[in-house]
Design an enzyme around this catalytic site. Structure first.
Site, short mmCIF file in Angstrom:
data_model
loop_
_atom_site.label_atom_id
_atom_site.label_comp_id
_atom_site.label_asym_id
_atom_site.label_seq_id
_atom_site.Cartn_x
_atom_site.Cartn_y
_atom_site.Cartn_z
N SER A 150 0.85 -1.19 0.00
CA SER A 150 0.00 0.00 0.00
C SER A 150 0.88 1.24 0.00
O SER A 150 2.01 1.21 0.53
CB SER A 150 -0.90 0.01 1.24
N TYR A 160 -0.96 -0.12 10.61
CA TYR A 160 -1.17 -0.73 9.29
C TYR A 160 -0.06 -0.32 8.32
O TYR A 160 0.52 -1.15 7.62
CB TYR A 160 -2.54 -0.30 8.75
#
Length: 248
Positions: free
Chosen positions: A141, A154
């Site tokens: 990501s 995250y």
């Protein structure tokens, strides 16, 4: 006639993984799909078989079960043959607020987004290295490019995965195994549905096409859509003394 080269899709029920699986089936690969939802896996596999006429096998499996990784890969090989490639699409955005107060939630996110993927890819890398062929795709990501207060647990896991893939790429380059790091921006998926502040949202289908094309072209890193490379370059270039004052 050559046998179809098998590709394992981990986290195959995610929107990006479905679209990527369709692209590899279109290219003539046999597929083995894993995720936790057996019923949804069955529906995806039936659709892919009908559309592309390629072998598609499935197994309900939780990537977090690291003790089961070895036996999973044995079943994959018994079912579709020795792996030629893997797409690691499993992950969880989790609840950023909870990770500040709940160490169990933080540990879960770190495990599912970094530790478990890295351990599975370790095993697969040894197999591909021994045959000197194939590819590994790890879907990370753009959140892993710089730590932000809104999702740093995250983001740190995805950043760790990107660094792991970079080292794996360095290791496997000499034997001809491709390692592709994918860094999607905002994508229209169930994981991002309803989140505030989203912009320039891409479709899973376009991301899947970009991933398959990047494998065809032997790319090392893919920002998708393409403009996220430049967005993240700007964000990474902000001095820390300035960045730490921002509310991101």
């Amino acid at each position: 006639m050559n046998e179809p080269q098998p590709v394992l899709i981990v986290g195959a029920t995610s929107a990006i993984a479905r679209a990527t699986a369709a692209e590899f089936a279109r290219r003539g690969h046999a597929l083995f799909l894993t995720a936790r939802d057996a019923a949804e896996l069955g529906r995806i596999a039936a659709d892919l078989r009908l559309r592309y006429g390629q072998p598609v096998e499935t197994e309900a499996f939780d990537l977090a079960d690291t003790e089961g990784h070895a036996s999973l890969l044995q079943r994959v090989e018994a079912s579709v043959g020795p792996l030629y490639g893997v797409v690691l699409a499993s992950g969880s955005l989790g609840n950023a607020e909870r990770t500040r107060e709940d160490e169990g939630e933080a540990a879960r996110l770190l495990h599912i987004n970094f530790t478990a993927p890295a351990l599975l890819l370790n095993r697969i890398a040894r197999e591909l290295e021994s045959r000197a062929e194939g590819f590994i795709v790890g879907i990370g990501s753009v959140a892993g490019d710089r730590g932000r207060q809104s999702n740093y647990v995250y983001g740190s896991a995805k950043g760790g995965l990107a660094l792991y893939l970079q080292g794996l790429r360095n290791r496997l380059n000499s034997c001809g195994v491709q390692v592709l790091t994918v860094k999607p921006g905002f994508v229209d998926t169930a994981m991002t549905y309803g989140l505030p502040g989203l912009f320039l949202v891409a479709s899973p289908q376009s991301v899947g096409r970009n991933i398959a094309t990047a494998v065809d072209k032997k790319r090392d890193t893919l920002y998708t859509p393409w403009f996220w490379r430049w967005i993240m370059l700007i964000i990474r270039s902000i001095p820390e003394r300035v960045f730490k004052r921002l509310s991101l």
